[in-house]
Design a protein around this motif. Structure first.
Motif, mmCIF file in Angstrom:
data_model
loop_
_atom_site.group_PDB
_atom_site.id
_atom_site.type_symbol
_atom_site.label_atom_id
_atom_site.label_comp_id
_atom_site.label_asym_id
_atom_site.label_seq_id
_atom_site.Cartn_x
_atom_site.Cartn_y
_atom_site.Cartn_z
ATOM 1 N N ILE A 13 -12.908 -26.313 19.083
ATOM 2 C CA ILE A 13 -14.196 -25.639 19.285
ATOM 3 C C ILE A 13 -14.656 -24.933 18.008
ATOM 4 C CG2 ILE A 13 -15.345 -23.796 20.589
ATOM 5 C CD1 ILE A 13 -13.563 -24.619 22.994
ATOM 6 N N GLY A 14 -13.754 -24.152 17.397
ATOM 7 C CA GLY A 14 -14.138 -23.417 16.181
ATOM 8 C C GLY A 14 -14.353 -24.347 15.001
ATOM 9 N N ALA A 32 -9.855 -32.323 9.660
ATOM 10 C CA ALA A 32 -8.614 -33.066 9.923
ATOM 11 C C ALA A 32 -8.083 -32.638 11.284
ATOM 12 C CB ALA A 32 -7.584 -32.756 8.836
ATOM 13 N N GLU A 33 -8.133 -33.549 12.244
ATOM 14 C CA GLU A 33 -7.708 -33.234 13.618
ATOM 15 C C GLU A 33 -6.418 -33.990 13.938
ATOM 16 O OE1 GLU A 33 -8.340 -31.331 16.384
ATOM 17 O OE2 GLU A 33 -6.784 -32.539 17.345
ATOM 18 N N LEU A 34 -5.444 -33.236 14.393
ATOM 19 C CA LEU A 34 -4.105 -33.795 14.640
ATOM 20 C C LEU A 34 -4.111 -34.895 15.700
ATOM 21 C CD1 LEU A 34 -1.032 -33.488 14.096
ATOM 22 C CD2 LEU A 34 -1.004 -31.772 15.898
ATOM 23 N N ILE A 46 -16.176 -21.426 30.270
ATOM 24 C CA ILE A 46 -17.279 -20.499 30.535
ATOM 25 C C ILE A 46 -17.853 -20.070 29.197
ATOM 26 C CG2 ILE A 46 -17.878 -18.232 31.492
ATOM 27 C CD1 ILE A 46 -15.309 -18.583 33.287
ATOM 28 N N ARG A 105 -15.030 -29.107 29.416
ATOM 29 C CA ARG A 105 -14.622 -29.051 28.005
ATOM 30 C C ARG A 105 -14.918 -30.349 27.253
ATOM 31 N NH1 ARG A 105 -10.616 -24.885 25.989
ATOM 32 N NH2 ARG A 105 -10.729 -23.279 27.575
ATOM 33 N N THR A 128 -3.065 -34.544 9.806
ATOM 34 C CA THR A 128 -2.940 -33.105 9.563
ATOM 35 C C THR A 128 -2.564 -32.904 8.091
ATOM 36 O OG1 THR A 128 -1.924 -31.036 10.280
ATOM 37 C CG2 THR A 128 -0.493 -32.966 10.312
ATOM 38 N N VAL A 182 -1.656 -19.450 33.950
ATOM 39 C CA VAL A 182 -2.918 -19.788 34.613
ATOM 40 C C VAL A 182 -2.892 -21.240 35.052
ATOM 41 C CG1 VAL A 182 -4.117 -20.182 32.413
ATOM 42 C CG2 VAL A 182 -5.447 -19.748 34.443
ATOM 43 N N ASP A 287 -8.555 -19.199 17.443
ATOM 44 C CA ASP A 287 -7.234 -18.878 17.991
ATOM 45 C C ASP A 287 -6.159 -18.777 16.915
ATOM 46 O OD1 ASP A 287 -8.273 -18.814 20.513
ATOM 47 O OD2 ASP A 287 -7.035 -20.418 21.337
ATOM 48 N N GLY A 299 -12.451 -16.284 24.339
ATOM 49 C CA GLY A 299 -11.725 -16.863 23.207
ATOM 50 C C GLY A 299 -12.563 -17.870 22.440
ATOM 51 N N ALA A 300 -13.152 -18.809 23.156
ATOM 52 C CA ALA A 300 -13.971 -19.826 22.494
ATOM 53 C C ALA A 300 -15.239 -19.188 21.935
ATOM 54 C CB ALA A 300 -14.311 -20.942 23.465
ATOM 55 N N ALA A 301 -15.750 -18.184 22.656
ATOM 56 C CA ALA A 301 -16.944 -17.475 22.174
ATOM 57 C C ALA A 301 -16.657 -16.854 20.811
ATOM 58 C CB ALA A 301 -17.355 -16.396 23.177
HETATM 59 C C1 LIG Z 1 -6.559 -21.130 30.463
HETATM 60 C C2 LIG Z 1 -7.576 -20.829 29.432
HETATM 61 C C3 LIG Z 1 -8.902 -20.697 29.792
HETATM 62 C C4 LIG Z 1 -9.861 -20.360 28.828
HETATM 63 N N1 LIG Z 1 -11.153 -20.232 29.214
HETATM 64 C C5 LIG Z 1 -12.064 -19.848 28.303
HETATM 65 C C6 LIG Z 1 -13.425 -19.669 28.678
HETATM 66 O O1 LIG Z 1 -13.793 -19.914 29.837
HETATM 67 N N2 LIG Z 1 -14.314 -19.257 27.729
HETATM 68 C C7 LIG Z 1 -13.925 -19.000 26.441
HETATM 69 O O2 LIG Z 1 -14.773 -18.588 25.619
HETATM 70 N N3 LIG Z 1 -12.635 -19.189 26.051
HETATM 71 C C8 LIG Z 1 -11.717 -19.609 26.939
HETATM 72 N N4 LIG Z 1 -10.430 -19.818 26.557
HETATM 73 C C9 LIG Z 1 -10.058 -19.667 25.133
HETATM 74 C C10 LIG Z 1 -10.453 -20.903 24.336
HETATM 75 O O3 LIG Z 1 -9.966 -22.087 24.915
HETATM 76 C C11 LIG Z 1 -9.927 -20.789 22.919
HETATM 77 O O4 LIG Z 1 -10.105 -19.487 22.447
HETATM 78 C C12 LIG Z 1 -10.673 -21.764 22.010
HETATM 79 O O5 LIG Z 1 -10.403 -23.092 22.379
HETATM 80 C C13 LIG Z 1 -10.274 -21.512 20.563
HETATM 81 O O6 LIG Z 1 -10.916 -22.442 19.736
HETATM 82 P P1 LIG Z 1 -10.179 -22.923 18.408
HETATM 83 O O7 LIG Z 1 -11.090 -23.898 17.782
HETATM 84 O O8 LIG Z 1 -9.708 -21.756 17.648
HETATM 85 O O9 LIG Z 1 -8.877 -23.667 18.928
HETATM 86 P P2 LIG Z 1 -8.798 -25.004 19.775
HETATM 87 O O10 LIG Z 1 -10.017 -25.198 20.588
HETATM 88 O O11 LIG Z 1 -7.459 -24.947 20.445
HETATM 89 O O12 LIG Z 1 -8.776 -26.153 18.687
HETATM 90 C C14 LIG Z 1 -7.703 -26.329 17.799
HETATM 91 C C15 LIG Z 1 -7.720 -27.789 17.370
HETATM 92 O O13 LIG Z 1 -6.781 -27.951 16.328
HETATM 93 C C16 LIG Z 1 -6.016 -29.120 16.571
HETATM 94 N N5 LIG Z 1 -4.744 -28.941 15.874
HETATM 95 C C17 LIG Z 1 -3.656 -28.259 16.279
HETATM 96 N N6 LIG Z 1 -2.696 -28.303 15.347
HETATM 97 C C18 LIG Z 1 -3.201 -29.036 14.320
HETATM 98 C C19 LIG Z 1 -2.693 -29.428 13.061
HETATM 99 N N7 LIG Z 1 -1.458 -29.083 12.653
HETATM 100 N N8 LIG Z 1 -3.485 -30.178 12.265
HETATM 101 C C20 LIG Z 1 -4.733 -30.538 12.629
HETATM 102 N N9 LIG Z 1 -5.249 -30.199 13.827
HETATM 103 C C21 LIG Z 1 -4.498 -29.439 14.656
HETATM 104 C C22 LIG Z 1 -5.906 -29.191 18.067
HETATM 105 O O14 LIG Z 1 -5.594 -30.513 18.496
HETATM 106 C C23 LIG Z 1 -7.309 -28.745 18.476
HETATM 107 O O15 LIG Z 1 -8.199 -29.823 18.530
HETATM 108 C C24 LIG Z 1 -9.463 -20.162 27.485
HETATM 109 C C25 LIG Z 1 -8.124 -20.305 27.122
HETATM 110 C C26 LIG Z 1 -7.188 -20.634 28.081
HETATM 111 C C27 LIG Z 1 -5.753 -20.773 27.661
#
Ligand SMILES: Cc1cc2nc3c(=O)[nH]c(=O)nc-3n(C[C@H](O)[C@H](O)[C@H](O)COP(=O)(O)OP(=O)(O)OC[C@H]3O[C@@H](n4cnc5c(N)ncnc54)[C@H](O)[C@@H]3O)c2cc1C
Length: 384
Positions: A13-14, A32-34, A46, A105, A128, A182, A287, A299-301
């Motif tokens: 997402i980020g 670069a996506e794993l 949400i 999602r 990666t 959860v 994250d 978290g995603a927000a």
């Molecule tokens: C049960 C649950 C419910 C949630 N519900 C909500 C909600 O309703 N609303 C909300 O705002 N947030 C919610 N969250 C939080 C939200 O899912 C995360 O905060 C959000 O996905 C973080 O985005 P991100 O891009 O940092 O990480 P991610 O979305 O996890 O993306 C990380 C990406 O990096 C990739 N990756 C991992 N390791 C490597 C590597 N070594 N090399 C390359 N790529 C890699 C992964 O495959 C993934 O695609 C929830 C979390 C949980 C656990």
């Protein structure tokens, strides 16, 4: 200095939001996506008003609204399905936008990936990084397929178990289990479920979240001392067991859950990384820097807001050190506020003392006797 090339590790997402936002500002990025194939969990997410506001700023709110289900009401019930309070979250993204949008999602992922590619980002799957080495004017990267390349800056958007965090900050900041797990399950939406409902039991809470015209998801947060692991074929019976205290719609759903497949269970974890979130030309977002428990759905927000703010700062032509320090000043206290409040909300929601649960429910009834937003929404409505 004008940043010209960015490597984003992690196409979640980020990472994808950042790729889209940078591209719109004329900065080229590789992602670069794993994962070799797109395989995002089929559950929902949400999007509170502040996430919608950030997406709106890069032209991505409308596609999310088209793919989702808009909600303006949040209800608390007790386990017997007595209504404790009805809340009306703020419309942070403007009077014409809903307070919250819920969507599957995979739909969000598709919107973000196509926006990133449309803005010129190169999204590579199944790859990666193995090594990073920083120099005065660049970061050299060795990819997992042996390729080497150099970038002005590397962003770790690779989630809660971030490899970029490990390579840059060491093993010290591993995720911490919060004591809760959860459970999530997507099913048909009854037409009357056009609000987000949270159902508070003793030592357990559940929620129903509309996702599309046809679907909703069930979530249940349980106390899981010892952080157990469960076999996939046990998830249905185990979730049904944990739903026993609930009456009404959840009791009805419990029968379906007992034999259902496609239930997803995850332990709830968080990552506490003090500042700085960058070292030299490598910075963490989402994250990877500040994974939060999901109890206030932020978290995603936060990951989306991080991406929008970082893209803005990197496009201003300032020195990289100055831009990354400014990023941390704009983001740290807001992300910490979300983490702390979410942790507290998780603890309150899963109290296992019946008397304390009654007191909690009375407080909710009293505090929200007149319809109003939750207090934290005022903080999150502030500009980012
Ligand atoms: C049960 C649950 C419910 C949630 N519900 C909500 C909600 O309703 N609303 C909300 O705002 N947030 C919610 N969250 C939080 C939200 O899912 C995360 O905060 C959000 O996905 C973080 O985005 P991100 O891009 O940092 O990480 P991610 O979305 O996890 O993306 C990380 C990406 O990096 C990739 N990756 C991992 N390791 C490597 C590597 N070594 N090399 C390359 N790529 C890699 C992964 O495959 C993934 O695609 C929830 C979390 C949980 C656990």
């Amino acid at each position: 200095m004008t940043v010209q090339s960015v490597l984003i590790v992690g196409g979640g997402i980020g990472g994808l939001t950042l790729a889209a936002a940078l591209g719109q500002r004329g900065i080229r990025s590789d992602v670069a996506e794993l994962k070799a194939a797109e395989s995002v969990y089929g559950v929902g997410i949400i999007q509170p008003g502040n996430a919608l506001r950030a997406l709106k700023s890069i032209g991505l709110m409308e596609p999310c609204l088209r793919a989702g289900f808009q909600v303006d009401e949040y209800r608390y019930y007790d386990a017997d399905e007595n209504l404790l309070a009805s809340l009306w979250p703020l419309r942070v993204a403007g009077p014409d936008a809903p307070a919250m949008n819920m969507l599957p999602r995979p739909a969000l992922h598709e919107i973000l990936r196509s926006a990133a590619e449309k803005a010129g980002a190169k999204v590579r799957l199944g790859i990666t990084i193995d090594e990073l080495s920083q120099h005065e004017n660049r970061v050299d990267v060795t990819f997992s397929n042996g390729e080497k390349s150099s970038y002005d800056i590397v962003v770790g958007a690779d989630g809660i178990r971030s490899k970029v965090r490990q390579l840059t900050f060491g093993q010290e900041f591993a995720p911490r289990f919060t004591g809760h797990g959860v459970w999530r399950y997507t099913t048909r939406r009854p037409p009357e479920l056009d609000f987000q409902g949270m159902y508070l039991g003793v030592g357990v809470k559940a929620g129903l979240v509309p996702l599309t015209m046809d679907t909703m998801y069930l979530l249940l947060v349980s106390n899981e001392p010892g952080n157990p692991r469960f076999e996939a074929d046990q998830l249905g019976p185990l979730l049904a067991e944990r739903m026993k205290p609930f009456k009404g719609v959840l009791a009805w759903l419990r029968q379906e859950v007992a034999t259902a497949r496609d239930i997803i269970y995850v332990p709830i974890e968080e990552v506490i990384l003090p500042l700085p979130w960058h070292r030299g030309r490598v910075v963490l977002i989402g994250d990877a820097a500040h994974a939060s428990s999901p109890h206030i759905a932020q978290g995603a927000a936060m990951a989306i807001e991080d991406a929008v703010v970082l893209a803005e700062l990197l496009s201003q032509g300032t020195e990289i050190e100055e831009a990354l320090s400014a990023f941390e000043r704009r983001r740290f206290s807001r992300c910490k506020f979300v983490q702390d409040l979410s942790r507290k909300t998780g603890e309150d929601g899963n109290i296992d003392d019946p008397d304390l649960c009654s007191t909690r429910n009375d407080n909710i009834r009293r505090t929200f006797a007149t319809p109003q937003p939750r207090p934290h929404e005022l903080t999150l409505a502030e500009p980012i």
